[in-house]
Design a protein around this motif. Structure first.
Motif, short mmCIF file in Angstrom:
data_model
loop_
_atom_site.label_atom_id
_atom_site.label_comp_id
_atom_site.label_asym_id
_atom_site.label_seq_id
_atom_site.Cartn_x
_atom_site.Cartn_y
_atom_site.Cartn_z
N ASP A 155 -6.20 43.51 -2.17
CA ASP A 155 -6.36 43.94 -3.60
C ASP A 155 -5.68 45.12 -3.68
O ASP A 155 -6.28 46.12 -3.57
CB ASP A 155 -7.38 43.49 -4.25
N PRO A 156 -4.47 45.13 -4.24
CA PRO A 156 -3.89 46.65 -4.37
C PRO A 156 -4.50 47.46 -5.57
O PRO A 156 -4.21 48.48 -5.38
CB PRO A 156 -2.30 46.39 -4.91
N ASP A 157 -5.24 46.97 -6.37
CA ASP A 157 -5.96 47.72 -7.34
C ASP A 157 -7.48 48.32 -6.86
O ASP A 157 -7.64 49.31 -7.28
CB ASP A 157 -6.34 46.71 -8.74
N THR A 158 -7.88 47.67 -5.87
CA THR A 158 -9.22 48.23 -5.33
C THR A 158 -8.98 48.49 -3.66
O THR A 158 -10.03 49.11 -3.34
CB THR A 158 -10.17 47.28 -5.32
N ALA A 159 -8.20 48.34 -3.16
CA ALA A 159 -7.71 48.75 -1.76
C ALA A 159 -7.84 50.31 -1.55
O ALA A 159 -7.49 50.93 -2.57
CB ALA A 159 -6.40 48.10 -1.28
N PRO A 160 -8.01 50.43 -0.30
CA PRO A 160 -8.07 52.25 -0.29
C PRO A 160 -6.54 52.63 -0.50
O PRO A 160 -5.53 51.93 -0.04
CB PRO A 160 -8.27 52.14 1.32
N ASN A 161 -6.56 53.85 -1.17
CA ASN A 161 -5.00 54.33 -1.33
C ASN A 161 -4.59 54.90 -0.05
O ASN A 161 -4.98 55.87 0.59
CB ASN A 161 -5.36 55.57 -2.38
N GLU A 162 -3.49 54.24 0.21
CA GLU A 162 -2.81 54.68 1.56
C GLU A 162 -1.23 55.27 1.17
O GLU A 162 -0.49 54.90 1.90
CB GLU A 162 -2.55 53.13 2.54
N THR A 163 -1.41 56.15 0.18
CA THR A 163 -0.03 56.45 -0.16
C THR A 163 0.64 57.23 1.00
O THR A 163 1.86 57.20 1.17
CB THR A 163 -0.21 57.37 -1.35
N GLY A 164 -0.06 57.85 1.87
CA GLY A 164 0.63 58.63 2.93
C GLY A 164 1.35 57.60 3.95
O GLY A 164 2.40 57.85 4.36
N ALA A 165 0.48 56.66 4.40
CA ALA A 165 1.13 55.76 5.17
C ALA A 165 2.21 54.91 4.66
O ALA A 165 3.58 54.77 5.58
CB ALA A 165 0.08 54.66 5.72
N VAL A 166 2.20 54.54 3.15
CA VAL A 166 3.27 53.92 2.62
C VAL A 166 4.43 54.87 2.50
O VAL A 166 5.55 54.26 2.70
CB VAL A 166 2.78 53.51 1.26
N GLU A 167 4.39 56.04 2.21
CA GLU A 167 5.28 57.10 1.97
C GLU A 167 6.13 57.26 3.37
O GLU A 167 7.38 57.22 3.56
CB GLU A 167 5.02 58.38 1.71
N ALA A 168 5.34 57.18 4.51
CA ALA A 168 5.82 57.42 5.89
C ALA A 168 6.85 56.21 6.27
O ALA A 168 7.97 56.17 6.72
CB ALA A 168 4.76 57.53 7.02
N ALA A 169 6.49 54.76 5.64
CA ALA A 169 7.18 53.71 6.00
C ALA A 169 8.45 53.83 5.22
O ALA A 169 9.58 53.26 5.91
CB ALA A 169 6.26 52.28 5.64
N PHE A 170 8.41 54.21 4.06
CA PHE A 170 9.79 54.33 3.47
C PHE A 170 10.53 55.52 3.85
O PHE A 170 12.00 55.33 3.80
CB PHE A 170 9.28 54.25 1.75
N ALA A 171 10.11 56.58 4.00
CA ALA A 171 10.59 57.70 4.65
C ALA A 171 11.44 57.29 6.12
O ALA A 171 12.54 57.96 6.38
CB ALA A 171 9.93 58.93 4.94
N ALA A 172 10.82 56.31 6.74
CA ALA A 172 11.62 56.12 8.18
C ALA A 172 12.62 54.82 7.95
O ALA A 172 13.27 54.50 9.11
CB ALA A 172 10.45 55.55 8.95
N LEU A 173 13.09 54.37 6.90
CA LEU A 173 13.99 53.54 6.65
C LEU A 173 15.42 54.25 6.80
O LEU A 173 15.69 55.54 6.11
CB LEU A 173 13.98 52.91 5.09
N ALA A 204 8.54 50.72 20.04
CA ALA A 204 7.57 51.62 19.75
C ALA A 204 6.92 51.21 18.38
O ALA A 204 7.23 50.27 17.56
CB ALA A 204 7.76 52.89 19.38
N PRO A 205 5.59 51.37 17.98
CA PRO A 205 5.08 51.29 16.61
C PRO A 205 6.07 51.35 15.40
O PRO A 205 6.93 52.37 15.29
CB PRO A 205 3.75 51.89 16.38
N LEU A 206 6.07 50.45 14.40
CA LEU A 206 6.91 50.57 13.28
C LEU A 206 6.10 50.04 12.05
O LEU A 206 5.04 49.70 12.07
CB LEU A 206 8.26 49.92 13.57
N ALA A 207 6.77 50.22 10.83
CA ALA A 207 6.17 49.59 9.59
C ALA A 207 7.47 49.14 8.96
O ALA A 207 8.51 49.78 8.58
CB ALA A 207 5.50 51.00 8.66
N VAL A 208 7.03 47.93 8.20
CA VAL A 208 7.86 47.39 7.24
C VAL A 208 7.70 47.57 5.90
O VAL A 208 6.29 47.78 5.56
CB VAL A 208 7.86 46.02 7.43
N ALA A 209 8.67 48.19 5.12
CA ALA A 209 8.41 48.64 3.85
C ALA A 209 8.49 47.63 2.83
O ALA A 209 9.70 46.84 2.47
CB ALA A 209 9.26 50.07 3.41
#
Length: 282
Positions: free
Chosen positions: A159-177, A117-122
């Motif tokens: 570029d992490p300084d100018t890329a869209p803020n994807e805090t929600g997706a990042v939080e989900a990746a870390f929460a799934a660990l 299934a889809p997953l995310a690497v943190a």
């Protein structure tokens, strides 16, 4: 540990997929960007804004098409581990990689560890120079399998300084660990038999729960582990007996440590750098 940072030559890795029936040409990206799409999988690189001290988190999402699988860091009897390399980044250093707990699958008579299934690497990173701009470049090599296996190679960047803020997706990746077992309260010890053919991992899991549990082990370079061959009770605790599938020719010159993930239903706990004692011959 977890063989996270070494970028192995893709051709060397393709040999690991041969037992599963590999397709010749890998799917690969030609122009770096934050998204790579293939018929089998879509890869996306997202990040949250860096903090004042330069630290930031990112996630590599692996959106598998239905029916396709990919592999955990120790793929088991066949397959290849995911390879993630960030050495071409500018002012962005990778500190740690986290993978969600895998499952077990049978492919062409081989038992493998991975994901269907889809997953995310943190990814945990930092900017050595917090005030300066940064460019995160991630080189990815995966084995993606269905009836055949297709290697996927992609170059992603943002570029992490100018890329869209994807805090929600990042939080989900870390929460799934898996829950980090820093105090080794659940995974309490490990030892190798004198012939180094079986790894015993002791846990605090009650024997009554053992039939619903599983244990995945990843070692340093040269070590590969199978699924538990035996699960036994010891003084109210549970011990997993894990076969060693591959090991270096020479005995470890320094203390051996492994990373272990224990799953129980929908929950998982992880112990990193678990010290392994080698039992003496009697």
């Amino acid at each position: 540990m977890f063989r996270r940072f070494a970028l192995v030559r893709p051709m060397a890795l393709l040999a690991a997929l041969l037992p599963l029936g590999i397709k010749d040409a890998p799917a690969q990206s030609t122009t770096p960007g934050a998204v790579f799409k293939a018929d089998t999988v879509t890869l996306s690189l997202v990040a949250e804004p860096p903090a004042a001290d330069g630290r930031f988190r990112a996630a590599l999402t692996i959106d598998l098409e239905p029916g396709w699988k990919t592999y955990w860091i120790d793929p088991g009897e066949a397959g290849i581990p995911p390879m993630i390399d960030t050495s071409q980044s500018r002012n962005a250093e990778l500190e740690e990689v986290g993978y969600p707990a895998p499952g077990r699958y049978e492919e062409a008579g081989f038992e493998t560890n991975g994901y269907s299934a889809p997953l995310a690497v943190a990814l945990t990173l930092r900017k050595p120079k917090p005030a300066d701009s940064a460019s995160l470049a991630v080189s990815v090599f995966l084995g993606v399998c269905h009836d055949v296996c297709i290697p996927v190679q992609a170059e992603l960047s943002l570029d992490p300084d100018t890329a869209p803020n994807e805090t929600g997706a990042v939080e989900a990746a870390f929460a799934a660990l898996p829950r980090r077992d820093e105090a080794a309260s659940d995974i309490s010890g490990a030892s190798l038999d004198p012939d180094m053919t079986t790894l015993s991992v002791e846990t605090t899991l009650a024997p009554t729960q053992a039939h619903d549990a599983d244990l995945f082990v990843a070692g340093p370079k040269g070590w590969t582990f199978g699924s538990p061959a035996e699960i036994r009770s010891l003084g109210g605790r549970t011990v997993f007996e894990v076969p060693v599938l591959e090991k270096p020719r020479k005995e470890p010159s320094s203390a051996l440590a492994v990373d272990a993930v224990m799953t129980l239903g929908e929950t998982a706990v992880e112990a990193r750098e678990l010290a392994v004692a080698i039992k003496p011959r009697t």
